[in-house]
Write an enzyme that holds these catalytic residues in place. Structure first.
Site, PDB file in Angstrom:
ATOM      1  N   LYS A  33       0.888  -1.156   0.000  1.00 49.50           N
ATOM      2  CA  LYS A  33       0.000   0.000   0.000  1.00 49.50           C
ATOM      3  C   LYS A  33       0.922   1.201   0.000  1.00 49.50           C
ATOM      4  O   LYS A  33       2.089   1.103   0.364  1.00 49.50           O
ATOM      5  CB  LYS A  33      -0.885  -0.010   1.240  1.00 49.50           C
ATOM      6  CG  LYS A  33      -1.845  -1.189   1.238  1.00 49.50           C
ATOM      7  CD  LYS A  33      -2.820  -1.099   2.385  1.00 49.50           C
ATOM      8  CE  LYS A  33      -3.726  -2.322   2.402  1.00 49.50           C
ATOM      9  NZ  LYS A  33      -4.554  -2.369   3.596  1.00 49.50           N
ATOM     10  N   HIS A  36       2.022   6.555   2.834  1.00 50.45           N
ATOM     11  CA  HIS A  36       1.353   7.849   2.684  1.00 50.45           C
ATOM     12  C   HIS A  36       1.629   8.742   3.879  1.00 50.45           C
ATOM     13  O   HIS A  36       2.410   8.438   4.761  1.00 50.45           O
ATOM     14  CB  HIS A  36      -0.147   7.637   2.449  1.00 50.45           C
ATOM     15  CG  HIS A  36      -0.814   6.986   3.625  1.00 50.45           C
ATOM     16  ND1 HIS A  36      -1.248   7.704   4.707  1.00 50.45           N
ATOM     17  CD2 HIS A  36      -1.091   5.694   3.886  1.00 50.45           C
ATOM     18  CE1 HIS A  36      -1.773   6.872   5.593  1.00 50.45           C
ATOM     19  NE2 HIS A  36      -1.700   5.651   5.115  1.00 50.45           N
ATOM     20  N   HIS A  39       1.596   7.667   7.589  1.00 49.68           N
ATOM     21  CA  HIS A  39       2.821   7.033   8.086  1.00 49.68           C
ATOM     22  C   HIS A  39       3.909   8.066   8.325  1.00 49.68           C
ATOM     23  O   HIS A  39       4.799   7.864   9.141  1.00 49.68           O
ATOM     24  CB  HIS A  39       3.312   5.962   7.113  1.00 49.68           C
ATOM     25  CG  HIS A  39       2.340   4.832   6.966  1.00 49.68           C
ATOM     26  ND1 HIS A  39       2.047   3.985   8.000  1.00 49.68           N
ATOM     27  CD2 HIS A  39       1.582   4.436   5.929  1.00 49.68           C
ATOM     28  CE1 HIS A  39       1.141   3.110   7.594  1.00 49.68           C
ATOM     29  NE2 HIS A  39       0.839   3.363   6.348  1.00 49.68           N
TER      30      HIS A  39
END
Length: 473
Positions: A33, A36, A39
């Site tokens: 994933k 982004h 994080h």
């Protein structure tokens, strides 16, 4: 001057502080994933907490617990077999895995057979199928390599990269242990749950096993906590994740407690709010890397209008450090739990309470030292510092230990941020009103020492926040 980077930490406020073993789990992106902005918050907050605890003399272990297991790998494995390209994977792994993941998710909702083969792929992984594991390992290795590169740009390091995958066998042991203590209940659907209320209150039921026997996020977190206690014998373990996971951690800590692990009380969740509105010029933010590139680019453009930038040895690196300071200060100004609206314009203001202003102050004070340093730094007379501007700086410098103490008590960086911003404003006033050049040597020497002390404390505070001070900009 004598305490250097230890100034403020040698205070009696910290004198009877027992030295502890502290584990901080932060950042923890999900492979496949996008890495982004959520994080990013976990990364810089966790880094700050680890820096602060380390500065206070604790033994800190920084763990990056990757989301590298679970049903999404069933999807990813199947997706890669359908839409993957080896050369794209090698040249930009995170981007390619993300594209494959988006595409296969779409297919799986429309086509039941894709969903079925994703499920089968994950089951093969859980059973240790060599072929499936080899593909998974490749995804993981390439991703971690990319992450390390991004962390380097952020100035962040980890002592250990672990991940949910390490606990796939141990989570089966946790299930057996729960069962042997009579805590495991089977549902009609065939899943296994732990009832934390004792009276089947649905909000207190935590699912720990799927109907096909595979483990879940909660099961793996239980296994990880038990394993870390064995390995590090910690006094405190801190999890830095967004506030959406608050209930998850409450349940995990509660289950550990009823399993008989008294040390569950030493586990702590530090939740944070959501960042809104972080888009780059190309549209929605996908990767953290895009944000870092955007910051560097905009910073370079801003700096290009200032004449001294032309003399910088490495303008790219300076732009990145100043840009990161801007990002971190904007993030750390409020309570960590608050959501905040991200604003590019506010990030890059050089006036006002920004990271750019802190870096600018540090660079300016540094150039004072290089200009006048050699002549005046031998002996000096503090009695020369009589002006109200000097006195207010001295009084402010004396408060540094209190500010560190407050931040260490409530784990909030905002105390340090507002302290450093005030210090920079005081320094700006003093810089205008207390000249060095035309003053008698004794006065000039005392003032230079004062500015040097300000720069030293400014640098110490910035480093705790995860900012690398620049000497020119």
């Amino acid at each position: 001057m004598e305490d250097g980077s230890k100034y403020g930490l040698k205070s009696e406020l910290f004198s009877d502080l027992p030295q502890k073993k502290i584990v901080v789990e932060f950042s923890s992106p999900n492979i496949a994933k996008k890495f982004h902005v959520g994080h990013l918050r976990s990364t810089i907050i966790g880094n700050f907490i680890a820096n602060l605890k380390e500065a206070l003399g604790h033994q800190v272990t920084r763990i990056n617990y990757l989301g590298d297991w679970g049903m999404q790998f069933g999807l990813l494995g199947t997706g890669y077999q359908l839409f993957g390209y080896e050369e794209k994977l090698q040249s930009n792994p995170l981007q390619h895995l993300f594209e494959v993941y988006v595409q296969v998710n779409k297919e799986a909702t429309e086509d039941k057979s894709v969903a079925k083969s994703a499920h089968e792929f994950f089951q093969r992984l859980e059973l240790g199928d060599m072929q499936a594991l080899a593909l998974w390992q490749k995804f993981r290795d390439l991703s971690v390599e990319e992450y390390i590169r991004i962390y380097k740009r952020l100035g962040v390091h980890f002592d250990e990269y672990s991940g949910e995958s390490f606990y796939r066998e141990k989570s089966q042991e946790v299930l057996k242990l729960l069962d042997s203590k009579g805590l495991l209940q089977k549902t009609i659907k065939g899943t296994a749950v732990v009832d934390l209320s004792g009276n089947s209150d649905p909000s207190s039921i935590c699912t720990v096993m799927r109907s096909d026997g595979t483990s879940l996020y909660a099961t793996r977190d239980l296994a990880a906590a038990i394993d870390r206690m064995d390995k590090y014998n910690f006094d405190t373990m801190i999890y830095v994740t967004d506030k959406g996971q608050k209930r998850h951690f409450q349940q995990v800590f509660q289950i550990l407690q009823i399993m008989g692990y008294d040390w569950a009380k030493r586990c702590q969740h530090v939740p944070f709010g959501v960042v809104k509105g972080m888009k780059t010029r190309r549209g929605d933010v996908t990767f953290l890397e895009d944000v870092l590139n955007e910051i560097r680019l905009r910073m370079l453009q801003n700096m290009a209008s200032i004449k001294t930038t032309k003399e910088l040895e490495n303008p790219q690196e300076t732009a990145e450090r100043v840009g990161l300071a801007a990002l971190i200060i904007q993030d750390f100004r409020g309570l960590l739990l608050s959501d905040y609206q991200f604003s590019w314009d506010r990030v890059f203001q050089s006036r006002g309470d920004t990271g750019v202003f802190l870096q600018y102050t540090h660079a300016r004070l540094h150039s004072l030292e290089t200009t006048f340093g050699c002549g005046y730094l031998n002996d000096f007379n503090t009695a020369c510092l009589q002006e109200p501007q000097s006195v207010s700086i001295l009084q402010h410098l004396l408060r540094f230990d209190e500010v560190l103490y407050r931040s260490s008590e409530d784990i909030q960086p905002r105390h340090i941020v507002s302290y450093l911003l005030t210090l920079s404003h005081l320094a700006a006033v003093a810089h205008r009103t207390l000249p060095i050049k035309e003053s008698p040597p004794e006065v000039a020497g005392a003032r230079l020492h004062l500015f040097r002390a300000v720069r030293s404390v400014l640098a110490n505070g910035m480093k705790l926040l995860g900012i690398t001070p620049v000497c020119r900009m």
